[in-house]
Design a protein around this motif. Sequence first.
Motif, PDB file in Angstrom:
ATOM      1  N   GLU A  59     -67.497  22.361 -81.701  1.00  8.05           N
ATOM      2  CA  GLU A  59     -66.850  21.369 -80.835  1.00  8.05           C
ATOM      3  C   GLU A  59     -66.148  20.298 -81.665  1.00  8.05           C
ATOM      4  O   GLU A  59     -65.076  19.806 -81.292  1.00  8.05           O
ATOM      5  CB  GLU A  59     -67.892  20.744 -79.908  1.00  8.05           C
ATOM      6  CG  GLU A  59     -68.399  21.708 -78.839  1.00  8.05           C
ATOM      7  CD  GLU A  59     -69.518  21.118 -78.001  1.00  8.05           C
ATOM      8  OE1 GLU A  59     -70.048  20.049 -78.402  1.00  8.05           O
ATOM      9  OE2 GLU A  59     -69.862  21.722 -76.972  1.00  8.05           O
ATOM     10  N   GLU A  60     -66.735  19.949 -82.792  1.00  3.31           N
ATOM     11  CA  GLU A  60     -66.110  18.976 -83.701  1.00  3.31           C
ATOM     12  C   GLU A  60     -64.809  19.534 -84.279  1.00  3.31           C
ATOM     13  O   GLU A  60     -63.790  18.821 -84.347  1.00  3.31           O
ATOM     14  CB  GLU A  60     -67.078  18.643 -84.827  1.00  3.31           C
ATOM     15  CG  GLU A  60     -66.496  17.744 -85.905  1.00  3.31           C
ATOM     16  CD  GLU A  60     -67.427  17.617 -87.107  1.00  3.31           C
ATOM     17  OE1 GLU A  60     -66.906  17.400 -88.222  1.00  3.31           O
ATOM     18  OE2 GLU A  60     -68.650  17.746 -86.941  1.00  3.31           O
ATOM     19  N   ALA A  63     -62.119  19.498 -81.650  1.00  2.00           N
ATOM     20  CA  ALA A  63     -61.680  18.155 -81.267  1.00  2.00           C
ATOM     21  C   ALA A  63     -60.608  17.606 -82.191  1.00  2.00           C
ATOM     22  O   ALA A  63     -59.796  16.764 -81.776  1.00  2.00           O
ATOM     23  CB  ALA A  63     -62.880  17.207 -81.242  1.00  2.00           C
TER      24      ALA A  63
END
Length: 347
Positions: A59-60, A63
């Motif tokens: 998810e990082e 992003a």
Amino acid sequence: MPDDSVNTLPGVSYVMPVLNEVTHVRAAVDSLLAQDYAGPFEVTIALGPSMDGTTELVEELAAVDSRIHVVDNVVGSTPAGLNLAIRESHYPVVIRVDAHSVLPPDYARIAVETILETGADNVGGLMDAQGTTPFERAVARAYGSRIGLGGTKLHVGGEAGPAETVYLGVFRRDRLLEVGLFDEEIKRGQDWELNRRLRSTGGIVWFTPRLKVTYRPRPNLYRLARQFFSTGIWRGELARRFPASNGLRYFAPPVMVLGVVVGTLLGIAGIVQAIVGAAPWLLWGFAIPAFYVLIVLVSALLWGRRDGFRSFCWFLVVLPCIHFCWGIGFVLGYLSLTRNITAHTGR
């Protein structure tokens, strides 16, 4: 595929199933973002229900780069994740990526060039196993030796040309959809089975040594044994389902396992013969496991010693682990004795 008269490169979609791979996934994704391919691209990660921090890391990554997309793979298996990622992607060339793999910068460029030149439905190359610890280096040597994984092109290299299967794969999207994507019932060996369908419908699977992907082996003996036991189960299952499509090399490990077991039992019976005063002719059974031990020792001297003494010692353990776990799994899968196991051995 785009018309040759159009001065543009086809877009590529990298698809990657990920499950509990926090140690390797960043390097795999970074290798995609560092490709020197001039055409447009996207990265679609099918994220399984991970428990080691992989979810947060993925998810990082998504992003901070809009070209990275994440889809939830609630099933968690590799073929289910691949199919989800393919359906969510858009470009005409699909590049399969493994979380344990690191693509060289020219991988996509060479792959697309090869597809356009050969008209192949799938292009792939060499799985270049590279370890960082003595254990991993021993596993890598076993992978790259002819005695380890059968000496196929995708492990030891060879000349460019049509092949039975290749490592990972760079596909024409339209042909993937035409043959029905990956079979989600097959948790391992799904690449081989998909390539079988591509070839049976008139397509070409093309191997080129110009494509060389760095692969990170399993880090310990337990995970290696689990990997090859699972792989053996599914290889046996595939051999039973598609008997006409399997080469003799797939039967070498199970034959070896059965031979060593039978030989050992005969040798033990020979000891019993000697104890009761009978002629111990069954002691000759020990010749079979002794011959296998000799093969392992010679192989270790030829390949395992190249990375130092510790890797040499590990090679003596790693090679039998690969052979026996794969061979035992194959027998169980071929005899269809693992219905409750195969549902949980997707990775």
